[in-house]
Design an enzyme around this catalytic site. Structure first.
Site, short mmCIF file in Angstrom:
data_model
loop_
_atom_site.label_atom_id
_atom_site.label_comp_id
_atom_site.label_asym_id
_atom_site.label_seq_id
_atom_site.Cartn_x
_atom_site.Cartn_y
_atom_site.Cartn_z
N CYS A 112 -3.26 11.11 -10.50
CA CYS A 112 -2.41 10.47 -11.51
C CYS A 112 -2.73 10.95 -12.93
CB CYS A 112 -2.55 8.96 -11.40
SG CYS A 112 -2.32 8.42 -9.71
N HIS A 250 -0.11 5.91 -17.44
CA HIS A 250 0.29 6.14 -16.05
C HIS A 250 0.83 4.83 -15.50
CE1 HIS A 250 0.30 6.86 -11.86
NE2 HIS A 250 -0.80 6.18 -11.61
N ASN A 280 4.84 3.83 -8.53
CA ASN A 280 3.76 4.73 -8.94
C ASN A 280 4.04 6.13 -8.39
OD1 ASN A 280 1.40 6.20 -9.19
ND2 ASN A 280 0.05 4.55 -8.51
N1 COA Z 1 2.59 -7.78 1.06
C1 COA Z 1 2.04 -8.96 1.39
N2 COA Z 1 0.71 -9.14 1.49
C2 COA Z 1 -0.08 -8.07 1.24
C3 COA Z 1 0.43 -6.81 0.90
C4 COA Z 1 1.84 -6.69 0.82
N3 COA Z 1 2.44 -5.53 0.49
N4 COA Z 1 -0.60 -5.96 0.72
C5 COA Z 1 -1.72 -6.65 0.93
N5 COA Z 1 -1.41 -7.92 1.25
C6 COA Z 1 -2.31 -9.02 1.57
C7 COA Z 1 -3.63 -8.53 2.11
O1 COA Z 1 -3.54 -8.32 3.51
C8 COA Z 1 -4.53 -9.68 1.78
O2 COA Z 1 -4.33 -10.70 2.72
P1 COA Z 1 -5.57 -11.61 3.22
O3 COA Z 1 -6.07 -12.30 1.98
O4 COA Z 1 -4.94 -12.49 4.21
O5 COA Z 1 -6.57 -10.63 3.78
C9 COA Z 1 -3.98 -10.19 0.45
O6 COA Z 1 -2.64 -9.69 0.36
C10 COA Z 1 -4.76 -9.70 -0.74
O7 COA Z 1 -4.96 -8.30 -0.58
P2 COA Z 1 -5.73 -7.47 -1.67
O8 COA Z 1 -5.71 -6.03 -1.32
O9 COA Z 1 -7.05 -8.11 -1.94
O10 COA Z 1 -4.74 -7.71 -2.90
P3 COA Z 1 -5.00 -7.56 -4.42
O11 COA Z 1 -4.79 -8.87 -5.07
O12 COA Z 1 -6.25 -6.80 -4.74
O13 COA Z 1 -3.78 -6.64 -4.84
C11 COA Z 1 -3.24 -4.36 -5.36
C12 COA Z 1 -3.65 -5.34 -4.28
C13 COA Z 1 -3.15 -2.98 -4.74
C14 COA Z 1 -1.90 -4.75 -5.91
C15 COA Z 1 -4.32 -4.41 -6.47
O14 COA Z 1 -5.61 -4.25 -5.93
C16 COA Z 1 -4.12 -3.36 -7.50
O15 COA Z 1 -3.22 -3.47 -8.30
N6 COA Z 1 -4.98 -2.33 -7.53
C17 COA Z 1 -4.80 -1.18 -8.34
C18 COA Z 1 -4.24 -0.16 -7.46
C19 COA Z 1 -3.44 0.87 -8.14
O16 COA Z 1 -2.62 0.62 -8.97
N7 COA Z 1 -3.73 2.10 -7.73
C20 COA Z 1 -3.10 3.23 -8.17
C21 COA Z 1 -3.91 3.77 -9.28
S1 COA Z 1 -3.52 5.41 -9.50
#
Ligand code: COA
Length: 323
Positions: A112, A250, A280
């Protein structure tokens, strides 16, 4: 001192748009979960195009609008983590399609941050005097390295390409930059593992083709490192946030960008966002945003803007530009 001035901004998005509701038919998710956690409502995905096809469209528009003869281009650099091939580089495919016979061309893999890394490298060639005109692109078809059964990643990414022209000039252009990598956190975000196919390899081949991410770790990294990097660029270039017309981050996640804006104590309106419509697109996100801002009439000669990328590597990079 020779400077690298940005001449044009263009983008290419595949025609198919996929909404959160569309994705909810493929995996167990919802518009509410995706939009509240990421800000994304839809994204463009390719049907039959590859990364080079999108980059060629953006680059053709750049040359046409600037009135540049393709033979006048000395360099093409393309930031991508989803190239058509390992070799030839996607930049060479663009060169051939455009007839830029006098250019030397290569890809940069910095995820990215790839477009900003590419701009930085092109800037050095221009400042060294060997290159007068360059095309710098960021293009991705992340759909080919996405596991469409993994709801934790497939809702985040989109396909697209964007780019700019750089030309040697006396003033303006790329004024200052801050670029970093931290390979100790490389495994926080991986994609496209090349399995060992040696006839002498004894272990079970590892299959890690698709994007795999520790979302929380990437979130923490981005919200810590990007504000530090932007503050450093402002301090060292003796520029105040008041002098900055727009900050183009980004487009990974609205929540990441909100935390960054808060840490910088900068007004929300300075931060351009299109993640709701585009998702993204990794190395393509910053040039796509710049092209959309240009189309919306937001960019004017003399404006100072900050661009900042962060992601796989882990890598991050900030650049101060005068248009
Ligand atoms: N829909 C519904 N539920 C989902 C899901 C989706 N698309 N993806 C994950 N979940 C669930 C998980 O299974 C988990 O369930 P559980 O609590 O029963 O185990 C719950 O949601 C929380 O998952 P988690 O991965 O801990 O979510 P989070 O709050 O950390 O959010 C992101 C996930 C990816 C949105 C967040 O971590 C984030 O924004 N990270 C930055 C990533 C990013 O932008 N990367 C690119 C950078 S270049």
């Amino acid at each position: 001192m020779i400077r690298s001035r940005i001449i044009g901004f263009e983008r290419a998005l595949p025609p198919v748009t996929v909404t959160n509701d569309d994705l909810a038919k493929m995996v167990e998710t919802s518009d509410e979960w995706i939009s509240s956690r990421t800000g994304i409502r839809k994204r463009h995905l390719v049907s039959d195009q590859n990364t080079s096809d999108l980059c060629i469209i953006a680059a053709e528009k750049l040359l046409e609008k600037a009135g540049w003869d393709s033979l006048s281009v000395d360099l093409i650099i393309l930031g991508t983590v989803s190239p058509d091939y390992t070799t030839p580089s996607t930049a060479c495919l663009v060169q051939n399609a455009l007839g830029c016979k006098n250019a030397f061309c290569f890809d940069i893999a910095a995820a990215c941050s790839g477009f900003i890394y590419s701009l930085s490298v092109a800037d050095k060639f221009i400042k060294n005097g060997g290159v007068k005109r360059a095309i710098v692109l960021g293009g991705e078809t992340l759909s080919k390295i996405t596991d469409w059964s993994d709801r934790s990643t497939c809702v985040l990414f989109g396909d697209g390409a964007g780019g700019v022209l750089l030309e040697a000039a006396e003033e303006g252009g790329i004024l200052y930059e801050d670029i970093h990598s931290d390979g100790s956190k490389a495994m926080a975000l991986t994609a496209g593992y090349r399995a060992n196919k040696s006839p002498f390899y004894k272990a079970e081949p590892k299959n890690d083709e698709f994007i795999d991410m520790n979302g929380r770790e990437v979130f923490t990294f981005a919200t810590r490192k990007v504000p530090e990097s932007i503050k450093k660029v402002l301090e060292e270039s003796k520029t105040s946030m008041d002098d900055i017309k727009y900050v183009v981050l980004h487009q990974a996640n609205t929540r990441i960008n909100e935390v960054i804006a808060r840490k910088l104590k900068a007004p929300h309106e300075k931060f351009y966002t299109n993640i709701d419509r585009i998702g993204n697109t990794s190395g393509a996100s910053v040039p796509i945003a710049l092209a959309e801002m240009n189309e919306e009439g937001l960019l004017h000669k003399g404006d100072k803007i900050l661009i900042s990328g962060f992601g796989g590597g882990l890598t991050w990079a900030t650049m101060l530009i005068e248009l």
